[in-house]
Design a protein around this motif. Structure first.
Motif, mmCIF file in Angstrom:
data_model
loop_
_atom_site.group_PDB
_atom_site.id
_atom_site.type_symbol
_atom_site.label_atom_id
_atom_site.label_comp_id
_atom_site.label_asym_id
_atom_site.label_seq_id
_atom_site.Cartn_x
_atom_site.Cartn_y
_atom_site.Cartn_z
ATOM 1 N N LEU A 60 63.794 26.807 29.978
ATOM 2 C CA LEU A 60 63.025 25.744 29.330
ATOM 3 C C LEU A 60 61.988 26.307 28.368
ATOM 4 N N ALA A 61 61.352 27.405 28.738
ATOM 5 C CA ALA A 61 60.356 28.019 27.853
ATOM 6 C C ALA A 61 61.005 28.507 26.558
ATOM 7 N N LEU A 62 62.126 29.195 26.668
ATOM 8 C CA LEU A 62 62.816 29.707 25.474
ATOM 9 C C LEU A 62 63.417 28.568 24.650
ATOM 10 N N LEU A 63 63.966 27.575 25.326
ATOM 11 C CA LEU A 63 64.580 26.439 24.627
ATOM 12 C C LEU A 63 63.558 25.710 23.758
ATOM 13 N N THR A 64 62.421 25.338 24.348
ATOM 14 C CA THR A 64 61.409 24.605 23.587
ATOM 15 C C THR A 64 60.774 25.476 22.510
ATOM 16 N N PHE A 65 60.670 26.761 22.772
ATOM 17 C CA PHE A 65 60.081 27.694 21.798
ATOM 18 C C PHE A 65 60.942 27.777 20.533
ATOM 19 N N PHE A 66 62.250 27.976 20.714
ATOM 20 C CA PHE A 66 63.130 28.139 19.562
ATOM 21 C C PHE A 66 63.469 26.813 18.889
ATOM 22 N N LEU A 67 63.492 25.717 19.641
ATOM 23 C CA LEU A 67 63.740 24.421 19.020
ATOM 24 C C LEU A 67 62.606 24.036 18.076
ATOM 25 N N ALA A 68 61.381 24.341 18.443
ATOM 26 C CA ALA A 68 60.234 24.018 17.587
ATOM 27 C C ALA A 68 60.283 24.838 16.300
ATOM 28 N N GLY A 69 60.586 26.116 16.442
ATOM 29 C CA GLY A 69 60.712 26.974 15.266
ATOM 30 C C GLY A 69 59.411 27.215 14.535
ATOM 31 N N THR A 70 58.274 26.966 15.195
ATOM 32 C CA THR A 70 56.981 27.131 14.539
ATOM 33 C C THR A 70 56.323 28.470 14.872
ATOM 34 N N TYR A 71 56.592 29.000 16.036
ATOM 35 C CA TYR A 71 56.177 30.339 16.422
ATOM 36 C C TYR A 71 54.677 30.604 16.265
ATOM 37 N N GLY A 72 53.882 29.675 16.774
ATOM 38 C CA GLY A 72 52.444 29.879 16.771
ATOM 39 C C GLY A 72 52.039 30.916 17.800
ATOM 40 N N ALA A 73 50.859 31.473 17.630
ATOM 41 C CA ALA A 73 50.387 32.548 18.523
ATOM 42 C C ALA A 73 50.313 32.070 19.967
ATOM 43 N N GLN A 75 52.009 29.609 21.305
ATOM 44 C CA GLN A 75 53.376 29.381 21.775
ATOM 45 C C GLN A 75 54.049 30.690 22.167
ATOM 46 N N ILE A 76 53.850 31.713 21.354
ATOM 47 C CA ILE A 76 54.436 33.031 21.661
ATOM 48 C C ILE A 76 53.865 33.563 22.971
ATOM 49 N N VAL A 78 52.373 31.992 25.553
ATOM 50 C CA VAL A 78 52.760 31.241 26.749
ATOM 51 C C VAL A 78 54.231 31.458 27.077
ATOM 52 N N THR A 79 55.083 31.508 26.079
ATOM 53 C CA THR A 79 56.501 31.747 26.321
ATOM 54 C C THR A 79 56.723 33.128 26.927
ATOM 55 N N VAL A 80 56.012 34.118 26.421
ATOM 56 C CA VAL A 80 56.105 35.472 26.988
ATOM 57 C C VAL A 80 55.595 35.482 28.423
ATOM 58 N N PHE A 81 54.502 34.766 28.672
ATOM 59 C CA PHE A 81 53.951 34.691 30.028
ATOM 60 C C PHE A 81 54.994 34.152 31.009
ATOM 61 N N VAL A 82 55.572 33.015 30.662
ATOM 62 C CA VAL A 82 56.521 32.359 31.563
ATOM 63 C C VAL A 82 57.778 33.208 31.749
ATOM 64 N N CYS A 83 58.245 33.830 30.675
ATOM 65 C CA CYS A 83 59.438 34.674 30.788
ATOM 66 C C CYS A 83 59.161 35.893 31.667
ATOM 67 N N ALA A 84 57.987 36.497 31.506
ATOM 68 C CA ALA A 84 57.630 37.656 32.327
ATOM 69 C C ALA A 84 57.570 37.267 33.795
ATOM 70 N N ILE A 135 56.188 22.995 27.865
ATOM 71 C CA ILE A 135 56.948 22.115 26.975
ATOM 72 C C ILE A 135 56.044 21.536 25.889
ATOM 73 N N PHE A 136 54.844 21.095 26.263
ATOM 74 C CA PHE A 136 53.931 20.502 25.284
ATOM 75 C C PHE A 136 53.312 21.551 24.374
ATOM 76 N N ILE A 137 52.995 22.713 24.898
ATOM 77 C CA ILE A 137 52.450 23.784 24.060
ATOM 78 C C ILE A 137 53.456 24.197 22.996
ATOM 79 N N ASN A 138 54.727 24.267 23.383
ATOM 80 C CA ASN A 138 55.762 24.718 22.458
ATOM 81 C C ASN A 138 56.228 23.649 21.482
ATOM 82 N N ALA A 139 55.744 22.418 21.609
ATOM 83 C CA ALA A 139 56.111 21.359 20.670
ATOM 84 C C ALA A 139 55.640 21.736 19.269
ATOM 85 N N ALA A 140 56.451 21.412 18.268
ATOM 86 C CA ALA A 140 56.143 21.782 16.883
ATOM 87 C C ALA A 140 54.785 21.253 16.441
ATOM 88 N N LYS A 141 54.424 20.045 16.879
ATOM 89 C CA LYS A 141 53.166 19.437 16.457
ATOM 90 C C LYS A 141 51.943 20.167 16.980
#
Length: 319
Positions: A60-73, A75-76, A78-84, A135-141
């Motif tokens: 879910l972390a990777l899915l929402t991260f790449f779907l947004a495609g915004t790659y904010g700091a 977002q990066i 939190v996604t790394v945190f959850v994956c680790a 999910i909300f952090i990784n949202a494009a908005k």
């Protein structure tokens, strides 16, 4: 005529779901858990249960991260945190169950299709609910939520501390159980000397950290993310975490004087010096240190518990 700004809550349910990919995340979670359930139920195979939960968070972390495609700091980070966290926990639990062979938590429900299915559905609810801040952090908005602020820093510190506590606790207990000399004993070494469930303390702390980071960007209906820390705390403290393991330990060691003293002087969750914890009144332990009455159940054989604490000079054997 100028368009009036409408907060997220007033834009319609469909828009909200599309904006945050909530429906997609729910569908992916249900598909993952259903697939693993079919494998577990068909093959009577317990080795995928915990792996299915931890890996779902990563997906879910990777899915929402790449779907947004915004790659904010944020977002990066939190996604790394959850994956680790997810890769470490899933790998550890998978390795542990492979060595153990069978998960006895499911002995009473493995043969009941509906109860077993209910567990997997509950696991899906757990993954989705606790993942809401991510999910909300990784949202494009929310990509332009500003630079790291005070809440981001505090949340990051919470996450790191929680991950370290959980990792160290798991390593210490795994090492303890792998020592043949400790067979038939309970773990009371390292962090387990200061807390009966330090791994759960780490789990709660790190998800509180993720929630605090999300507080930097969420507005209006996005505050539904508060479900995440509430859910994880309630599950671990009141449902399938501490109560279940406390009952299991009480049934196994409850008649042993050393174990009774261990429970009397060791905090259930928070790290606390045993000497200090033993001296605190029961009401203080209950209100501030989560020593709830239902954690102290009689073992199945109804043996008589010790009522008198040892004198100052009396030694206590710690397994």
């Amino acid at each position: 005529m100028m368009c009036e700004y409408m907060p997220p809550c007033s834009k319609g349910a469909v828009f909200i779901i599309d904006e945050y990919n909530l429906a997609l995340c729910a569908i992916v979670t249900l598909l993952m858990q259903t697939t693993f359930f079919i494998i577990a139920a068909t093959c009577k195979f317990d080795k995928v249960t915990d792996f299915a939960g931890g890996s779902n968070f990563v997906v879910l972390a990777l899915l929402t991260f790449f779907l947004a495609g915004t790659y904010g700091a944020r977002q990066i980070a939190v996604t790394v945190f959850v994956c680790a966290w997810g890769f470490r926990l899933s790998g550890y639990l998978l390795y542990r169950i492979i060595k153990i062979g069978e998960d006895n938590r499911f002995d009473e429900i493995r043969g009941n299709f509906l109860k077993f299915a209910g567990f997997w559905f509950f696991q899906a609810v757990w993954v989705f609910s606790v993942s809401l801040p991510v999910i909300f952090i990784n949202a494009a908005k929310n990509a332009e939520g500003g630079c790291f602020g005070v809440l981001d820093i505090i949340g990051t510190v919470f996450f790191v501390i929680g991950l370290v506590i959980e990792t160290v606790a798991d390593m210490q207990k795994f090492s303890f159980r792998n020592n043949a000399e400790n067979k038939g004993k309970w773990c009371a070494v390292g962090l387990w000397y200061w807390s009966r469930h330090p791994n759960y303390l780490g789990e709660i702390t790190l998800w509180l950290g993720i929630f605090l980071v999300s507080c930097s960007v969420v507005i209006y209906c996005e505050w539904v993310v508060v479900i995440s820390p509430i859910f994880i705390i309630c599950i671990l403290l009141f449902v399938s975490g501490v109560p279940m393991l406390e009952q299991k330990s009480d049934d196994r060691y409850g008649c042993r004087a050393e174990y009774q003293e261990y429970k009397r002087q060791t905090s259930p969750i928070l790290l606390c010096p045993p000497r200090l914890y033993r001296s605190l009144p029961d009401v203080v332990k209950c209100l501030f240190l989560c020593e709830f009455p239902f954690y102290n159940l009689k073992p199945k054989d109804e043996c008589k518990p010790i009522t008198a604490a040892p004198t100052e000079g009396q030694s206590v054997v710690r397994a």
